[in-house]
Design an enzyme around this catalytic site. Structure first.
Site, short mmCIF file in Angstrom:
data_model
loop_
_atom_site.label_atom_id
_atom_site.label_comp_id
_atom_site.label_asym_id
_atom_site.label_seq_id
_atom_site.Cartn_x
_atom_site.Cartn_y
_atom_site.Cartn_z
N LYS A 27 46.88 19.91 26.35
CA LYS A 27 47.61 20.74 27.31
C LYS A 27 48.88 20.06 27.82
O LYS A 27 49.79 20.74 28.29
CB LYS A 27 46.70 21.15 28.47
CG LYS A 27 45.39 21.83 28.06
CD LYS A 27 45.59 22.93 27.05
CE LYS A 27 44.33 23.67 26.61
NZ LYS A 27 43.23 22.85 26.05
N TYR B 46 30.29 29.02 24.43
CA TYR B 46 31.35 28.11 24.89
C TYR B 46 30.77 27.11 25.91
O TYR B 46 30.10 27.52 26.87
CB TYR B 46 32.48 28.91 25.53
CG TYR B 46 33.50 28.02 26.21
CD1 TYR B 46 34.47 27.36 25.45
CD2 TYR B 46 33.48 27.83 27.59
CE1 TYR B 46 35.38 26.51 26.06
CE2 TYR B 46 34.39 26.98 28.20
CZ TYR B 46 35.34 26.33 27.43
OH TYR B 46 36.23 25.50 28.05
N TYR C 46 34.91 20.71 22.86
CA TYR C 46 35.90 21.05 21.82
C TYR C 46 35.80 20.11 20.60
O TYR C 46 35.36 20.51 19.53
CB TYR C 46 37.31 20.97 22.40
CG TYR C 46 37.58 21.96 23.49
CD1 TYR C 46 38.01 23.26 23.18
CD2 TYR C 46 37.43 21.63 24.83
CE1 TYR C 46 38.27 24.18 24.19
CE2 TYR C 46 37.69 22.55 25.83
CZ TYR C 46 38.11 23.82 25.51
OH TYR C 46 38.35 24.72 26.50
C1 LIG Z 1 42.09 23.49 25.41
C2 LIG Z 1 41.47 22.52 24.48
C3 LIG Z 1 41.35 22.79 23.10
C4 LIG Z 1 41.70 24.11 22.50
O1 LIG Z 1 43.08 24.32 22.39
P1 LIG Z 1 43.59 25.82 22.32
O2 LIG Z 1 45.05 25.69 22.18
O3 LIG Z 1 43.15 26.46 23.60
O4 LIG Z 1 42.92 26.47 21.15
C5 LIG Z 1 40.83 21.83 22.28
N1 LIG Z 1 40.41 20.65 22.78
C6 LIG Z 1 40.49 20.35 24.08
C7 LIG Z 1 39.98 19.05 24.54
C8 LIG Z 1 41.02 21.28 24.98
O5 LIG Z 1 41.08 20.98 26.28
#
Ligand SMILES: *Cc1c(COP(=O)(O)O)cnc(C)c1O
Length: 336
Positions: free
Chosen positions: A53, A264, A290
């Protein structure tokens, strides 16, 4: 006022430590006995513990500042990495930050409800509003923004995950960054594997590789949506992002949805196995929501014989290890 729909638009506010390292995972490669595995260390973007992010926020916050915003509004789950990095970016830029956090993951421990990302949101001084798991975060954000305006403030709403064309654009740049690093090292990748959530990272990379006319398939391991839905979402973002950067002609959107588990943010055996394996072979932290599921996907694909021995796979590490502390019950035992 600047017009962000044109490609000469202004641009980024510096928030991330870039370029992030590109490293071989030699020990993991040996243990898995498949293709050579490398990692792009976007867990090391620097902002408040790192993660993907930070790159998106460089563009999003630049737009917020250009529009004269004094309040940033965004949303996510209680353990949202996006919320944590947004709160930190707002703090750094002297902006107010309102976080709408939904309690959408069932059966979580008490640490989940007070530690890790949430603890850091508080540390960064964010104004936190909790929502029921079933509530609509977009409606809540619109409502908060309207109230801010009524009070004479100037709110800027960032969608969940920072995934619109403005945020995804950062991953067009990241694609160029990794291609330059790979060229300097004299390596070529055959595949990229990453976690796909709100889809902006995946979409930006697809547009970025196409813009450089590099045929490099990007395989997204879904952490939430079913395959068709995830493909639809990423494709929509690819089209919007390609329009912003003025490129066209992109490859198929590849999604594997077999590693989501019950939902999720819900732990799976394969996730825990992947997080432990990478920790113990490489001394590298993944995360439970993730990258742990994305790595579980990569491990399964290797075991299924998906890759050729001379393939070279780039695992895009998107961060998130702060959330490990919210999943203490999963990692408290040694897992032997
Ligand atoms: C937000 C996030 C993702 C996913 O990225 P997107 O662009 O939302 O698909 C992957 N890994 C981590 C650690 C995240 O915080």
């Amino acid at each position: 006022m600047s017009d962000f729909s044109t490609s000469e638009a202004p641009q980024k506010v510096p928030l991330a430590s870039l370029p992030t390292p590109l490293e071989p995972l030699t020990a993991l490669t040996r243990v898995l006995g498949g293709p050579e595995i490398w990692v792009k260390r976007d867990d090391g973007t620097g902002l408040a513990g790192g993660g993907n992010k930070a790159r998106k926020l460089e563009y999003l916050m630049a737009e917020a500042l250009a529009l004269g915003a004094d309040t940033i509004v965004t949303a996510g789950g209680i353990q949202s990495n996006h919320a944590r990095q947004t709160a930190a970016a707002a703090a750094r830029l002297g902006l107010r930050c309102i976080l709408v956090l939904t309690d959408s993951v069932p059966d979580r421990s008490s640490a989940y409800h007070k530690s890790a990302n949430l603890l850091l949101d508080r540390l960064f001084g964010a104004d936190i509003r909790f929502l029921d798991g079933s509530a609509d975060p977009d409606a809540a954000m619109a409502d908060i923004a309207a109230r801010c305006e009524a009070e004479g403030r100037c709110p800027y709403v960032i969608p969940v995950g920072g995934s619109n064309a403005v945020g995804a654009r950062a991953y067009v740049d990241a694609a160029a960054e990794v291609l330059d690093q790979a060229a300097a090292l004299g390596v070529r990748f055959s595949h990229v594997v990453l976690a796909t959530g709100s889809g902006g990272t995946h979409a930006g990379l697809v547009v970025g590789f196409a813009a450089r006319e590099v045929d490099l398939p990007v395989l997204g391991v879904s952490v939430s949506r079913k395959r068709e839905e995830a493909i639809h979402r990423v494709r929509g973002l690819v089209e919007k992002t390609a329009a912003v950067v003025g490129s066209e002609g992109f490859s198929d959107i590849l999604i594997d949805d077999r590693f989501v588990g019950p939902g999720y943010g819900m732990p799976t055996e394969a996730m825990a196995e992947a997080v432990r394996l990478v920790a113990r072979t490489e001394g590298l932290l993944l995360d439970p929501v993730y990258t742990g599921k994305a790595m579980a996907g990569l491990i399964a694909l290797i075991r299924e014989g998906t890759f050729r021995p001379d393939d070279r796979v780039l695992f895009w590490h998107t961060g998130g290890s702060v959330a490990l502390f919210a999943y203490d019950e999963v990692f408290a035992s040694d897992g032997a």
